[in-house]
Design an enzyme around this catalytic site. Structure first.
Site, PDB file in Angstrom:
ATOM      1  N   LEU A 191      36.465  47.434  30.924  1.00  0.00           N
ATOM      2  CA  LEU A 191      37.418  47.515  32.029  1.00  0.00           C
ATOM      3  C   LEU A 191      36.729  48.160  33.212  1.00  0.00           C
ATOM      4  O   LEU A 191      35.901  49.062  33.044  1.00  0.00           O
ATOM      5  CB  LEU A 191      38.646  48.348  31.643  1.00  0.00           C
ATOM      6  CG  LEU A 191      39.569  47.804  30.554  1.00  0.00           C
ATOM      7  CD1 LEU A 191      40.672  48.817  30.257  1.00  0.00           C
ATOM      8  CD2 LEU A 191      40.178  46.473  30.967  1.00  0.00           C
ATOM      9  N   ASP A 192      37.085  47.733  34.398  1.00  0.00           N
ATOM     10  CA  ASP A 192      36.594  48.356  35.611  1.00  0.00           C
ATOM     11  C   ASP A 192      36.968  49.831  35.601  1.00  0.00           C
ATOM     12  O   ASP A 192      37.963  50.247  35.022  1.00  0.00           O
ATOM     13  CB  ASP A 192      37.225  47.650  36.818  1.00  0.00           C
ATOM     14  CG  ASP A 192      36.841  48.289  38.128  1.00  0.00           C
ATOM     15  OD1 ASP A 192      35.678  48.702  38.271  1.00  0.00           O
ATOM     16  OD2 ASP A 192      37.705  48.379  39.009  1.00  0.00           O
ATOM     17  N   ARG A 193      36.132  50.625  36.252  1.00  0.00           N
ATOM     18  CA  ARG A 193      36.360  52.071  36.311  1.00  0.00           C
ATOM     19  C   ARG A 193      37.758  52.416  36.812  1.00  0.00           C
ATOM     20  O   ARG A 193      38.404  53.344  36.318  1.00  0.00           O
ATOM     21  CB  ARG A 193      35.299  52.696  37.233  1.00  0.00           C
ATOM     22  CG  ARG A 193      35.355  54.206  37.311  1.00  0.00           C
ATOM     23  CD  ARG A 193      34.100  54.726  37.975  1.00  0.00           C
ATOM     24  NE  ARG A 193      33.926  54.217  39.316  1.00  0.00           N
ATOM     25  CZ  ARG A 193      34.405  54.799  40.408  1.00  0.00           C
ATOM     26  NH1 ARG A 193      35.122  55.902  40.310  1.00  0.00           N
ATOM     27  NH2 ARG A 193      34.200  54.281  41.590  1.00  0.00           N
ATOM     28  N   ASP A 394      35.782  43.946  36.496  1.00  0.00           N
ATOM     29  CA  ASP A 394      34.777  44.835  37.002  1.00  0.00           C
ATOM     30  C   ASP A 394      33.798  44.129  37.925  1.00  0.00           C
ATOM     31  O   ASP A 394      33.576  42.957  37.790  1.00  0.00           O
ATOM     32  CB  ASP A 394      33.959  45.422  35.850  1.00  0.00           C
ATOM     33  CG  ASP A 394      34.825  45.917  34.738  1.00  0.00           C
ATOM     34  OD1 ASP A 394      34.288  46.106  33.663  1.00  0.00           O
ATOM     35  OD2 ASP A 394      36.017  46.084  34.960  1.00  0.00           O
TER      36      ASP A 394
END
Length: 494
Positions: A191-193, A394
């Site tokens: 997952l994206d930050r 992401d």
């Protein structure tokens, strides 16, 4: 020429500091050791520093860290001074002279005193830096499921999945290892930050391969939820606009006919008069797919730090209308965040924006870690994209570059102050990080590190939350869900 291998994080065995006589007084270079693969992060890595909580943020105390690399083929026969001056221009030469004086540059584990030394095949270079990590939200990682096969967590926003860029201890992998003794995990998807929600790890290679097969066969269903600007249409909306990566460094994409095919299905869940909660079903796994498609539809995520910014123009990129070149767009985005002192939210630092940063071919300022972990710190996967193990939201990883370097934590100091430090006899070595204490604020101030002399504005916890959440992941024999976020409740007010 030996390139940095996939060696274990912190476990890459450098050449032993053995000396041997060679003909003609030539410098002896030990042969490289075979890198042990599959080594996970362990107690030695977790003990590098400590953390504390303040103002709703999780903060890591600065610490010393070694970036290591084997000599690149193109460096052979060139001096260290020449390599630093031509490839690593983000730091002035005075910095490297001062670093050598402080004992922070080592070649084959021997201190480098003369930057005129000529590099040879298999030379092993180590650069010790004083590392600062950006803060993340103090929200804990909730473990949803743990059994013999998987660990499933509810990831908070602002946390990278595993070490990349300036993040190391403030990552899901490090926190799970340090606080829950969950080690040697295999990433199934990322997952994206800034994206929160369901995140799965396999405990064994076999389980990882089994779920990978489901991903390849498109048997993995993913459901996200987000809050977007305005009144989203009540009927189902299908967006199939192709997406192109504008910048891997900043992590920006846009709709473009030359981009990759994408498909996302949207369905409105509620509308409170100002914003809408939308269910998102990505059928492909491109970079920032959900976010870019929502922007194109004219309903960007309410607090998206990239795709809901003034830099995109008065229409915020609706319908793909930007009226800027890619270069102008990136410059405008960076300037907007710089004015708000929020470059960390983009996952970049001032150092990354130096004129030579884009032309360093991802080789790094001797900062490229030699890794051998399935979780490769130098590949910066926390800001990834289309993942062979599943869709993520992401940026950056679409580059698929195994040599992507770590972004250093020590920004530039002025040439004049570094020259003064270089000549100073008070500059000491910093090779023993174990001396740090656990008391807040007691960490050593580093004479070469400009971050130590800068007071930065802390982001508020609110700034570190983006309203995009991975709600459900469903496979052939499993289904994992998290609770609906508070901001996604029907009666929530902006």
């Amino acid at each position: 020429m030996a390139e940095p291998g996939p060696g274990g994080e912190g476990e890459a065995a450098p050449p032993p500091p053995k000396k041997r006589r060679v003909a003609g007084g030539e410098r002896y270079v030990p042969p490289p050791r075979k890198l042990s693969t599959g080594v996970s992060f362990g107690p030695a890595h977790f003990a590098e520093t400590s953390y504390y909580f303040e103002g709703g943020l999780r903060k890591v105390r600065p610490y010393y860290f070694d970036f290591r690399t084997y000599c690149k083929g193109r460096w052979v026969g060139r001096s260290l001074l020449h390599v630093f001056s031509t490839e690593f221009r983000a730091q002035p030469l005075a910095y490297y002279r001062a670093a050598a004086r402080a004992g922070r540059l080592r070649l084959n584990e021997e201190p480098v005193r003369d930057l005129d030394i000529v590099l040879k095949n298999n030379d092993f270079l180590r650069n010790t830096v004083h590392r600062h990590e950006p803060p993340v939200t103090a929200q804990p990682i909730q473990i949803l499921v743990e059994n013999d096969e998987v660990v499933v967590v509810d990831k908070p926003s602002s946390l990278p999945v595993h070490p990349c860029g300036r993040f190391r201890h403030n990552t899901v992998i490090f926190i799970l290892g340090k606080e829950h003794d969950l080690k040697e995990l295999h990433t199934i998807h990322r997952l994206d930050r800034m994206t929160s929600g369901v995140l799965m790890f396999a405990k064994t290679v076999e389980v990882s391969k089994r779920i990978d097969e489901q991903v390849r066969e498109r048997q993995l269903e993913k459901e996200y939820v987000c809050r977007v600007v305005g009144e989203f249409p009540e009927h189902e909306v299908v967006c199939e606009e192709p997406i192109l990566v504008v910048s891997y460094k900043v992590g920006v994409c846009r709709v473009d006919p030359k981009g990759k095919f994408c498909k996302t299905i949207f369905q409105r869940l509620s509308y409170n008069g100002k914003s809408s909660v939308v269910r998102c079903l990505p059928r492909t796994g491109r970079t920032h797919q959900i976010r870019v498609h929502l922007q194109y539809l004219g309903h960007p995520i309410v607090n998206d730090p990239i795709y809901n910014m003034e830099a995109w123009g008065p229409h915020r990129g609706k319908g793909g209308k930007i009226d800027k070149t890619d270069e102008e767009l990136l410059k405008a985005l960076v300037e907007e965040h710089r004015s708000k002192q929020s470059l960390d939210i983009l996952g970049i630092s001032e150092e990354d924006l130096s004129p030579s940063a884009e032309n360093k071919d991802n080789s790094g300022d001797c900062r490229e870690s030699v890794q051998a972990d399935p979780i490769n710190e130098s590949s910066c996967p926390a800001e990834g994209t289309e993942d062979p193990k599943g869709s993520t939201e992401d940026p950056k990883e679409d580059a698929k570059d195994p040599k992507r370097h770590d972004i250093a934590a020590c920004p530039l100091s002025s040439e004049s102050s570094l020259e003064a430090l270089e000549k100073s006899k008070e500059l000491g070595s910093c090779e023993n990080p174990e001396g740090q204490t656990e008391e807040k604020g007691s960490e050593e101030k580093d004479p070469l590190c400009v971050e130590c002399r800068i007071t930065r504005r802390d982001p508020s916890p609110k700034e570190l939350v983006m309203f995009l959440h991975a709600l459900r992941y469903k496979g052939a024999q499993f289904e994992y869900c998290s609770k609906m976020p508070e901001w996604a409740m029907e009666d929530w007010e902006d």
